[in-house]
Motif scaffolding. Sequence first.
Motif, PDB file in Angstrom:
ATOM      1  N   UNK A   1       0.791  -1.225   0.000  1.00 49.97           N
ATOM      2  CA  UNK A   1       0.000   0.000   0.000  1.00 49.97           C
ATOM      3  C   UNK A   1       0.817   1.266   0.000  1.00 49.97           C
ATOM      4  N   UNK A   2       2.050   1.152  -0.448  1.00 45.13           N
ATOM      5  CA  UNK A   2       2.891   2.338  -0.474  1.00 45.13           C
ATOM      6  C   UNK A   2       3.662   2.536   0.819  1.00 45.13           C
ATOM      7  N   UNK A   3       3.393   1.664   1.802  1.00 41.64           N
ATOM      8  CA  UNK A   3       4.147   1.740   3.050  1.00 41.64           C
ATOM      9  C   UNK A   3       4.029   3.101   3.692  1.00 41.64           C
ATOM     10  N   UNK A   4       5.158   3.662   4.008  1.00 41.52           N
ATOM     11  CA  UNK A   4       5.179   4.945   4.698  1.00 41.52           C
ATOM     12  C   UNK A   4       4.707   6.084   3.801  1.00 41.52           C
ATOM     13  N   UNK A   5       4.849   5.926   2.501  1.00 42.49           N
ATOM     14  CA  UNK A   5       4.517   7.033   1.600  1.00 42.49           C
ATOM     15  C   UNK A   5       3.021   7.084   1.288  1.00 42.49           C
ATOM     16  N   UNK A   6       2.264   6.178   1.848  1.00 43.68           N
ATOM     17  CA  UNK A   6       0.824   6.170   1.591  1.00 43.68           C
ATOM     18  C   UNK A   6       0.155   7.431   2.119  1.00 43.68           C
ATOM     19  N   UNK A   7      -0.859   7.879   1.398  1.00 46.09           N
ATOM     20  CA  UNK A   7      -1.625   9.042   1.851  1.00 46.09           C
ATOM     21  C   UNK A   7      -2.369   8.740   3.152  1.00 46.09           C
TER      22      UNK A   7
END
Lengths: 357, 357, 357, 357
Positions: free
Chosen positions: A122-128
């Motif tokens: 899910x994009x890890x830390x960069x997720x919105x």
Amino acid sequence: MSHNSFGHLFRVTSWGESHGPSIGGVVDGCPPGLPLTEADIQPFLDRRRPGQSRFTTQRQEADAVRILSGTYEGLTTGTPISLLIENTDQRSRDYGAIADRYRPGHADVTYELKYGLRDPRGGGRSSARETAIRVAAGAVARLVLGAAVQVRGALVQIGPHAIDLARWDWGEVTRNPFFCPDPGTVPVWEEYLDRVRKNGSSAGAIIALQADGVPPGLGAPLYGKLDADLAGALMGINAVKGVEIGAGFAAASLSGEENADPMSMQDGHLVFGSNQAGGVLGGISTGQPITARFAVKPTSSILTPVASVTRSGEAASVATKGRHDPCVGIRAVPVGEAMLACVLADHLLRHRGQTGR
Amino acid sequence: MSHNSFGHLFRVTSWGESHGPSIGGVVDGCPPGLPLTEADIQPFLDRRRPGQSRFTTQRQEADAVRILSGTYEGLTTGTPISLLIENTDQRSRDYGAIADRYRPGHADVTYELKYGLRDPRGGGRSSARETAIRVAAGAVARLVLGAAVQVRGALVQIGPHAIDLARWDWGEVTRNPFFCPDPGTVPVWEEYLDRVRKNGSSAGAIIALQADGVPPGLGAPLYGKLDADLAGALMGINAVKGVEIGAGFAAASLSGEENADPMSMQDGHLVFGSNQAGGVLGGISTGQPITARFAVKPTSSILTPVASVTRSGEAASVATKGRHDPCVGIRAVPVGEAMLACVLADHLLRHRGQTGR
Amino acid sequence: MSHNSFGHLFRVTSWGESHGPSIGGVVDGCPPGLPLTEADIQPFLDRRRPGQSRFTTQRQEADAVRILSGTYEGLTTGTPISLLIENTDQRSRDYGAIADRYRPGHADVTYELKYGLRDPRGGGRSSARETAIRVAAGAVARLVLGAAVQVRGALVQIGPHAIDLARWDWGEVTRNPFFCPDPGTVPVWEEYLDRVRKNGSSAGAIIALQADGVPPGLGAPLYGKLDADLAGALMGINAVKGVEIGAGFAAASLSGEENADPMSMQDGHLVFGSNQAGGVLGGISTGQPITARFAVKPTSSILTPVASVTRSGEAASVATKGRHDPCVGIRAVPVGEAMLACVLADHLLRHRGQTGR
Amino acid sequence: MSHNSFGHLFRVTSWGESHGPSIGGVVDGCPPGLPLTEADIQPFLDRRRPGQSRFTTQRQEADAVRILSGTYEGLTTGTPISLLIENTDQRSRDYGAIADRYRPGHADVTYELKYGLRDPRGGGRSSARETAIRVAAGAVARLVLGAAVQVRGALVQIGPHAIDLARWDWGEVTRNPFFCPDPGTVPVWEEYLDRVRKNGSSAGAIIALQADGVPPGLGAPLYGKLDADLAGALMGINAVKGVEIGAGFAAASLSGEENADPMSMQDGHLVFGSNQAGGVLGGISTGQPITARFAVKPTSSILTPVASVTRSGEAASVATKGRHDPCVGIRAVPVGEAMLACVLADHLLRHRGQTGR
């Protein structure tokens, strides 16, 4: 210094990945004695929550915030306020296909270039998803600012379709799924976004923010300017590519006469005849409304395949099938408000610290 | 925290007022062993220095920088580098008339609202004169970045007159008094600014910046993003009202397909088919050129009288007669470059600290 | 973050080497409107200045401070205060012999291990000369604290000779060259230090500090504790090897009953029956006097040769012939006071910022 | 700046009260790619955990740590590591009696003087319970330092009873409930503490710390000194009243000759003939072992009544009946080690950032 904290006296540290057990944050430096319970925060999270219309992602997250520390009998104690939100709808399988390739426009490739590895879920830390914590912190910041300060935001453009500023009605913002202040534009956006969604494409947006009732004197020369801190805070929101204060880029085309906000005294108060400055002169608030705008790029997750590469360097084509916002700019409205509130709260405390006012 | 410092590992603290004996700054955290003398800094100050054409203020400042500490036998020692520039052309009489009234568009009124008093001579701390220290610090930052990184800027719009991007020639930038990359636009600006000057008016501008050779991986989630720090740094330059990274506000009108920068491998290196992102994804550099733009408002000091008030609250009219830039945006080009260089140098050291790369 | 700055809201950045053209510092965050001229600072520098008795180094430095920014018409403006002291007695020849070898007990070897090079003239950045800037900053900090707060220090031990605490007289401190509060000990120290000096040896010392009138509430849990910040500030003074707050190491031998400071109300004010705590509980000031002690090692520059190595790794013997303090602890008294004043001023502003009190 | 964070590149933020639902912390800046699971942290928490002998509090806390973010497939990702420990044994009724009166020697009174209110349950934020998070963060710091660096601690004095340094045996430390390195002292302490406990009194202690294998060059002039940061970190532990580096206060009584650590080369490496410096010169590590000591006051919670006041200002007598450590110094050993490890990890990254080594 910290990579995951912002603010100085009112300081927010956030942690968590999209698909970990939870995300959270710590608000440090909050003044003591403020009434604060989860009920003061939840409404702001609810405004940002996905799945509330067909125009945002259908991912379902309760986004129920818990306060784990920093309050006693409903009042802030001055100690750090720990905020926690469980991740309840992590479908890691959605993301399995992209674990070995980089999604264009996403941070997949840069996290891996930087750290040598990444959490692909899910994009890890960069997720919105992380912006929920900003919104929660912003709710606390509003309490610090007090009722006399009002922080609001609205969506003013989706794709190429801008609102008609002459029809601006703040009351309208809560009556449509776009935070749109212009009722006449709502159907235009509905039709446009339905088409975008159907095509598997996405759209960008522009958000306008305004803070009324901000006392004069907040901000500081020269590297603690209120507008500079605000620009950094807004540009740090996911997908933001541009920030303006007051007249913004249009100021470049104005003459000196057009740009100068005339001053006069009315009933013993300083008033300005216009607000090209956006409420800030020399990095310090004037007492006028703080006005800012920021631009959000179109959601990078689209159905149309885009050329990319795999982790091992082979050519690949990436089309993202998950549940995504066709226009992330919509949910950026409460996030932008929160960042504005946090910046103002921090400067309120900083100003009071130095000057005693 | 500090109101007059920026950066973390590469950290700049500035001090000084327009009409004090001198201005200066301290660059702390510079790596040891770099060759550094005044001759490495002076050329950049000379580019920013006033009085070099009829399009900038006629105030004459030698802007000769002295290094007071931090080097030994021509090498940086790793200890703080103190930079000092004497103020040699302070005509305080120029400013006597405005000591008791607030110049519209200036920080006069906000400094006084914040601090209860101000140094009125030449704008005091809020004077654009301070930007000389930014430029000096930027010259040191360039040494930290090394020869492989090239930081450049150009003026792309004055008033309503934008350049033709198709005619962009970096070589042209040094051949005209505007840092203009488009030779065809130079006569247009000359004529326009002569008229503006004659009318006692002023003009805004837009500056474009580019950094080539920036290694991938600089920047950090989520509140240490490279683009967010850059936005804060540029918005903190005097008179700046807007900042864009990559496609900027235009990104709002793009479709997801248009905005996605496709990736591929060429000769073992990751390359991108376009650069809408401006060299930054998720706050971390991609290895592509970093591109940014910022807008500068028209100079607030104009001959046309504007309504204002005195310190005691009486109505007043202010027309500023001193020696002023008709377009402060011109001299903002080297300042913008310097801020970009400083942000990159800081993140280079931060990245190395955390990851060892 | 910065390697050469301390404090947060009241923040001091220092720069300069022993034998450069000058040393200096920047005090940022000072409240506006405080009366400040060089005359407010110079007396404190004079107390620290060398060459005032046969018991300190005979190096002659005027240590005349100049304020280059941050004041207007004798008042602080809230902008950074730049302080500069010229180096007037740099005899670089004194140090030529030690440029290629490491003086035992000095930072010569560690600077070179860290940075790969060093400025060998007079110890460069590690010279105790830098403490002049701390003293100057401390003078500004005293103005921030106001007249109700009194920060004082005294020497309580030289070598093995401790004062008799029962004879403590603050008035005596200014009447002898040792800042000694016990007149009976002065002749003992004179005789002892004359012998030390004659032998080319050196002596350590212990300094006691006290701040009266400090309001309760300064300091913060858990990593902004007043006593922790003070311990860091004092340990950071050159040659310091130990720090105590209140009862200090002796607290380890006390019983819980002996250590507990009983509380009662007198005339509506909270008073304590003793002050084992040194005025700090849980990192926050109680309103009692803040008391601290710190130990200074014997001057490392001695005439007796000590085994060492050269830069190229050969065995060497180092005897330091220059002009040195036989006991650097003496001049550490005003330095310790200054650090205490700076820590208190910073916490005063921080407390006001968070709580509004 | 933050009141509840420490470190710069390796930065720890803690939150939580003794009797809230949980306590926790965020470790930011950890290098990526380090193997890390709860199993790397838990053993250190177990060493600090109460209730393991009759000499510590009988409060039972599992102190089971959970990692909520910052790792993926067992490796750190470079993003913030969130650590959480549930509070499982909160008996709020234990503390009801003291909600309206201030316990002498505790932070009850100062929290209320500062904030105007406090969480009285178990000391709230000022409870030693928070040190569990320091220990957890220290475990992560050890991974950053790597196996070549060994951080150890031992108890060297309880009440008036000091160990015999000549009998020091690191192996013994794990074989008794006191972390005592001298087997001969263990029975002395057992007898002494049993008597103290029986009397409802308490005892102070002194802890010694040592770090072997620390590379030279860590630390920075002048306000980022390794020993100064360490002193601040240790003094910030609950109940600590004194800190020493190397020879500490004893250095005051040494002659210059006794204090100088002679240097020589052995097998191409720099070695020192002694270590009065405690491994630090000029604030920078020498490569020798870092040695420090700190003093812990006797537990303030004692059965003997001590005079105090109520919140409303009436005289009161306080005897604390809860479950308390007769000597908090014992459990301070792993806490001290953790703080030392954190300070070293931070400086390792800072040094690498600036110098690239």
